[in-house]
Motif scaffolding. Structure first.
Motif, PDB file in Angstrom:
ATOM      1  N   ASP A   1      39.265  42.926  51.754  1.00 31.61           N
ATOM      2  CA  ASP A   1      39.682  44.253  51.298  1.00 31.61           C
ATOM      3  C   ASP A   1      40.984  44.145  50.513  1.00 31.61           C
ATOM      4  O   ASP A   1      41.803  43.257  50.758  1.00 31.61           O
ATOM      5  CB  ASP A   1      39.901  45.189  52.484  1.00 31.61           C
ATOM      6  CG  ASP A   1      38.626  45.483  53.260  1.00 31.61           C
ATOM      7  OD1 ASP A   1      37.545  45.053  52.808  1.00 31.61           O
ATOM      8  OD2 ASP A   1      38.722  46.135  54.310  1.00 31.61           O
TER       9      ASP A   1
ATOM     10  N   TYR B   1      43.197  45.849  46.694  1.00 30.64           N
ATOM     11  CA  TYR B   1      43.147  46.664  45.481  1.00 30.64           C
ATOM     12  C   TYR B   1      43.543  45.805  44.287  1.00 30.64           C
ATOM     13  O   TYR B   1      44.218  44.777  44.427  1.00 30.64           O
ATOM     14  CB  TYR B   1      44.057  47.892  45.597  1.00 30.64           C
ATOM     15  CG  TYR B   1      45.542  47.603  45.612  1.00 30.64           C
ATOM     16  CD1 TYR B   1      46.287  47.579  44.423  1.00 30.64           C
ATOM     17  CD2 TYR B   1      46.214  47.352  46.802  1.00 30.64           C
ATOM     18  CE1 TYR B   1      47.646  47.319  44.428  1.00 30.64           C
ATOM     19  CE2 TYR B   1      47.580  47.092  46.825  1.00 30.64           C
ATOM     20  CZ  TYR B   1      48.282  47.084  45.632  1.00 30.64           C
ATOM     21  OH  TYR B   1      49.636  46.820  45.635  1.00 30.64           O
TER      22      TYR B   1
ATOM     23  N   HIS C   1      46.078  41.974  48.785  1.00 29.14           N
ATOM     24  CA  HIS C   1      45.458  42.201  50.089  1.00 29.14           C
ATOM     25  C   HIS C   1      46.499  42.608  51.119  1.00 29.14           C
ATOM     26  O   HIS C   1      47.683  42.195  51.019  1.00 29.14           O
ATOM     27  CB  HIS C   1      44.719  40.936  50.542  1.00 29.14           C
ATOM     28  CG  HIS C   1      43.713  40.451  49.539  1.00 29.14           C
ATOM     29  ND1 HIS C   1      42.461  40.998  49.409  1.00 29.14           N
ATOM     30  CD2 HIS C   1      43.793  39.475  48.589  1.00 29.14           C
ATOM     31  CE1 HIS C   1      41.804  40.385  48.439  1.00 29.14           C
ATOM     32  NE2 HIS C   1      42.594  39.444  47.921  1.00 29.14           N
TER      33      HIS C   1
ATOM     34  N   ASP D   1      32.603  43.423  47.563  1.00 27.99           N
ATOM     35  CA  ASP D   1      32.367  44.169  46.323  1.00 27.99           C
ATOM     36  C   ASP D   1      32.395  43.223  45.123  1.00 27.99           C
ATOM     37  O   ASP D   1      33.181  42.268  45.076  1.00 27.99           O
ATOM     38  CB  ASP D   1      33.458  45.230  46.114  1.00 27.99           C
ATOM     39  CG  ASP D   1      33.312  46.421  47.041  1.00 27.99           C
ATOM     40  OD1 ASP D   1      32.284  46.518  47.733  1.00 27.99           O
ATOM     41  OD2 ASP D   1      34.242  47.262  47.058  1.00 27.99           O
TER      42      ASP D   1
ATOM     43  N   LYS E   1      36.421  46.683  48.663  1.00 32.09           N
ATOM     44  CA  LYS E   1      36.087  46.249  50.012  1.00 32.09           C
ATOM     45  C   LYS E   1      35.558  44.823  49.936  1.00 32.09           C
ATOM     46  O   LYS E   1      35.040  44.384  48.906  1.00 32.09           O
ATOM     47  CB  LYS E   1      35.030  47.166  50.635  1.00 32.09           C
ATOM     48  CG  LYS E   1      35.428  48.634  50.723  1.00 32.09           C
ATOM     49  CD  LYS E   1      36.580  48.861  51.676  1.00 32.09           C
ATOM     50  CE  LYS E   1      36.169  48.714  53.131  1.00 32.09           C
ATOM     51  NZ  LYS E   1      37.286  49.003  54.054  1.00 32.09           N
ATOM     52  N   LYS E   2      35.691  44.103  51.005  1.00 30.33           N
ATOM     53  CA  LYS E   2      35.189  42.738  51.062  1.00 30.33           C
ATOM     54  C   LYS E   2      33.711  42.716  50.666  1.00 30.33           C
ATOM     55  O   LYS E   2      32.914  43.486  51.186  1.00 30.33           O
ATOM     56  CB  LYS E   2      35.366  42.177  52.472  1.00 30.33           C
ATOM     57  CG  LYS E   2      35.028  40.698  52.614  1.00 30.33           C
ATOM     58  CD  LYS E   2      35.434  40.203  53.992  1.00 30.33           C
ATOM     59  CE  LYS E   2      35.251  38.691  54.121  1.00 30.33           C
ATOM     60  NZ  LYS E   2      35.783  38.178  55.395  1.00 30.33           N
TER      61      LYS E   2
END
Length: 563
Positions: free
Chosen positions: A70, A72, A91, A141, A138-139
Motif C-alpha cells: 500500500d 501513494y 509507503h 494494483d 493498494k498492494k
C-alpha cells in the motif's frame, strides 16, 4: 534436502548480510514473472553504482507492474535519458519504491501526465509531485507497464527501495526479493599496486598482475610474490545468478592478512552523492584504457564512500624485509556463495629507488584554482577538481586541444574555452565543440556561446576541437505517406537523424495544433498516438520541425486522411 536448502537461503537472506533488520514480508515482487536479474544492486557502472536491481521481463515490453505494498504515488518523472518514465511510491513503513524505464503508466496516471505534457507542450515533464491523495494504491494494483525508455540497454524493470527520510538507496534483496543463486563469483585477475616510491612487486616499481591457479571449490592460489614497502591489492571479478548469464556485481569484498580482516566493503546501502567515488574504488586508469574494472581492496585519499568496514591502515599493507605474509581476498554474492584468491608474499628488500620526473609547465596542485592558455584555447580548473596533485599534459596542435588523457577521475567540472574571433558570423553559428579523443568517433559536447567565445564544462579529460555543422537534420515518414488514407493506424511514426551535432529539439503539429510525439533516441523514431486528440474532418495536415544542436532546422509537411 531441498526444504533444508531453501530454509538456509531464507535465513541468509533475512539475517546474514545486514546489521539493520529490514522487513521481509512487507513488499511483494513488482512483477508476476520469475525474479531473474539482469543487474544487481551496487554493481559497478560508469561513474556510479547501480542504484537498484534490473528484473528481466522476458525481453518484452508492456508487462504489468504491481504495487508491492500500500502507498501513494509521490513522484512521477518523464525524461529522455536516465530513468525515462519513472514512478515513485511512498509507503507508510518509511520506504519509497522506484520503478524506471516504463513503457507507460497506469491509465489515470497516464492521463495526468499527458495533460501536463500538452499544457507545457513538451514531452519532458521534469519531476511531478502529485498530491498524496491523488494516486492512492493498494498492494497488487497495476501502476504501470515495463518498457525500455531512458538510458536502458533493453527491456527490463529497474526497481529500487529507498529510505524515505534520508534518501539512501538500499539493496532490495534485503527486503526478501529472492532470485535463485547457486553460482560462485568469478575472479578474473589479481593486481598488486606499489603505493610509494620505495615499493616493489617482484622487483618492479609498477602495478603487477599476479597469475593464479584454480584449486576448485572457489579457491584460487596465486604465485609466490616478492615485495617490499607499502602495497595495495585489487581484483577484477563478477557474479552470475541462476538462469541468466549477465555479469553482475559482487555483494561484498573482504581481505585478510595472516588471518585477520584488514579490509571489507559491501553494498547494503549508499547515498547518491557518494556514488561518484566509485572512480576511486576502482583502478580508473585501467578502466579508461581497457573498459575492465579492478576493485581496489584499499582506500585512497579523497574516497568518501560509506561502504567500508573494519579497515586497518585503509587496507594498505606494509611488507617488511624477511617476513612472510598470507593474504586472502574473499568475494561473495548476496547469498554467500564465495570465491577466494590466496596470495603468499615474501618480504624482499630492494635498494633501487625510482622517482617519477616530469618537466611539464602545467603542474596541478589539487587544492588550488588553475587556469592555462595556449593559442586560442583556455582551460580552467576550480579548486579540488582533481583528487591528487599531478602534472597536466596540455597542448594545442592543429586546432586540437589535448587536455591530458582521460585516465584521471575528476571530482568537479572544468571549463574549456575556444576563442572564435577569427570566424565569420555564419561560421560562429554553425560551430560546436567536439570530443575527438577517439578520432573515428567524435561526438558533440554541450556547447555554450558568448560573443567571440564558445565553451563547455565537463568532467572528461581528453582531446577537443571545434567542428562546423552545416548539414540539416533528415526526416523520413515511416508508416504513412503524403496524401494517404490511414484510418486503421493507431500511431504516426517518423524517423529523424542528424549526422553532425545531433538532434536538439523537435515540434510537431496536426492542423496547426501541437501534438505530443515520444522520441526513442536509440532508434531515432518519433511516435504520435492518435487517441491523444479527436480530429475534426477527414483531411489533416501533419507538420514536423526538427533542429540540431547548432540550430540547423529541417521541416516536413504531409497530408493524410482519416475517418
Amino acid at each position: 534436502m531441498k526444504f533444508y536448502y531453501s530454509l538456509f537461503l531464507l535465513i541468509i537472506y533475512s539475517f546474514g548480510y545486514s546489521q539493520t533488520q529490514y522487513p521481509q514480508n512487507y513488499f511483494s515482487p513488482p512483477l508476476k514473472t520469475p525474479v531473474i536479474l539482469a543487474g544487481t544492486f551496487g554493481e559497478l557502472r560508469s561513474n556510479h553504482f547501480h542504484s537498484g536491481v534490473d528484473i528481466k521481463t522476458l525481453n518484452k515490453e508492456g508487462l504489468p507492474i504491481y504495487a508491492p505494498a500500500d502507498g501513494y504515488v509521490s513522484r512521477i518523472k518523464v525524461s529522455q535519458y536516465g530513468f525515462g518514465k519513472a514512478i515513485y511510491l511512498e509507503h507508510p513503513n518509511g520506504y519509497t519504491t522506484v520503478y524506471a524505464h516504463l513503457q507507460k503508466f497506469a491509465l489515470e496516471m497516464q492521463e495526468y501526465v499527458k495533460n501536463i505534457q500538452y499544457k507545457k507542450q513538451s514531452y519532458y515533464t521534469g519531476n511531478l509531485f502529485p498530491d498524496s491523495l491523488r494516486f492512492l494504491v493498494k498492494k497488487g494494483d497495476v501502476i504501470g507497464y515495463t518498457g525500455d525508455t531512458g538510458s536502458s540497454g533493453g527491456p527490463h524493470l529497474h526497481y529500487e527501495i529507498r529510505n524515505t527520510a534520508t534518501g539512501h538507496i538500499i539493496n532490495p534483496l534485503l527486503f526478501g526479493l529472492h532470485p535463485e543463486d547457486t553460482r560462485r563469483p568469478t575472479i578474473l585477475s589479481l593486481v598488486v599496486f606499489p603505493l610509494d616510491d620505495e615499493s616493489r612487486i617482484n622487483g618492479a616499481a609498477h602495478k603487477t598482475t599476479i597469475p593464479f591457479e584454480d584449486l576448485g571449490n572457489g579457491i584460487f592460489k596465486a604465485e609466490y610474490t616478492n615485495a617490499n614497502g607499502f602495497i595495495g591489492l585489487g581484483v577484477s571479478a563478477f557474479d552470475r545468478l541462476d538462469k541468466a548469464n549477465n555479469k553482475n556485481g559482487l555483494y561484498s569484498l573482504e581481505m585478510k592478512l595472516n588471518g585477520n580482516r584488514v579490509y571489507y566493503h559491501d553494498v547494503e546501502t549508499f547515498s547518491f552523492p557518494e556514488s561518484k567515488y566509485i572512480n576511486l574504488l576502482i583502478d580508473y586508469e585501467h578502466y579508461a584504457k581497457f573498459k575492465k574494472r579492478v576493485q581496489k581492496t584499499y582506500k585512497v585519499k579523497g574516497n568518501r564512500l560509506s561502504l567500508y568496514k573494519d579497515l586497518v591502515d585503509n587496507g594498505k599493507i606494509h611488507i617488511k624485509e624477511g617476513e612472510n605474509y598470507n593474504i586472502e581476498i574473499i568475494a561473495k554474492d548476496f547469498v554467500g556463495n564465495t570465491s577466494i584468491v590466496k596470495l603468499p608474499i615474501r618480504g624482499v628488500k630492494n635498494n633501487v629507488v625510482f622517482k617519477e620526473k616530469d618537466t611539464t609547465a602545467y603542474k596541478i596542485k589539487a587544492t588550488n584554482f588553475h587556469k592555462f592558455q595556449q593559442k586560442n584555447v583556455t582551460v580552467a580548473f576550480p579548486k579540488n577538481t582533481f583528487y591528487n596533485n599531478l602534472y597536466l599534459d596540455f597542448s594545442v596542435i592543429e586546432g586540437i586541444a589535448k587536455v591530458h588523457e582521460p585516465i584521471v577521475p575528476l571530482d568537479k567540472n572544468f571549463t574549456l574555452t575556444f576563442d572564435t574571433s577569427n570566424y565569420s558570423e555564419k561560421e560562429k553559428q554553425q560551430i560546436y565543440i567536439a570530443n575527438v579523443t577517439k578520432e573515428k568517433y567524435p561526438y558533440y559536447v554541450s556547447t555554450k556561446k558568448k560573443e567571440d567565445k564558445v565553451y563547455t564544462t565537463t568532467k572528461t579529460l581528453g582531446s577537443y576541437t571545434l567542428k562546423q555543422d552545416s548539414i540539416l537534420p533528415s526526416i523520413s515518414l515511416l508508416n504513412f505517406k503524403n496524401n494517404q488514407w490511414i484510418s486503421a493506424l493507431e500511431t504516426l511514426k517518423v524517423k529523424i537523424k542528424d549526422e553532425e551535432s545531433g538532434i536538439k529539439d523537435f515540434e510537431a503539429t496536426i492542423d496547426g495544433e501541437w501534438i505530443l510525439m515520444e522520441y526513442n533516441h536509440k532508434k531515432g523514431i518519433l511516435t504520435y498516438d492518435f487517441p491523444d486528440k479527436k480530429l475534426v474532418g477527414s483531411k489533416h495536415l501533419f507538420k514536423l520541425v526538427v533542429s540540431d544542436n547548432v540550430e540547423n532546422t529541417e521541416t516536413i509537411s504531409a497530408t493524410f486522411y482519416r475517418k
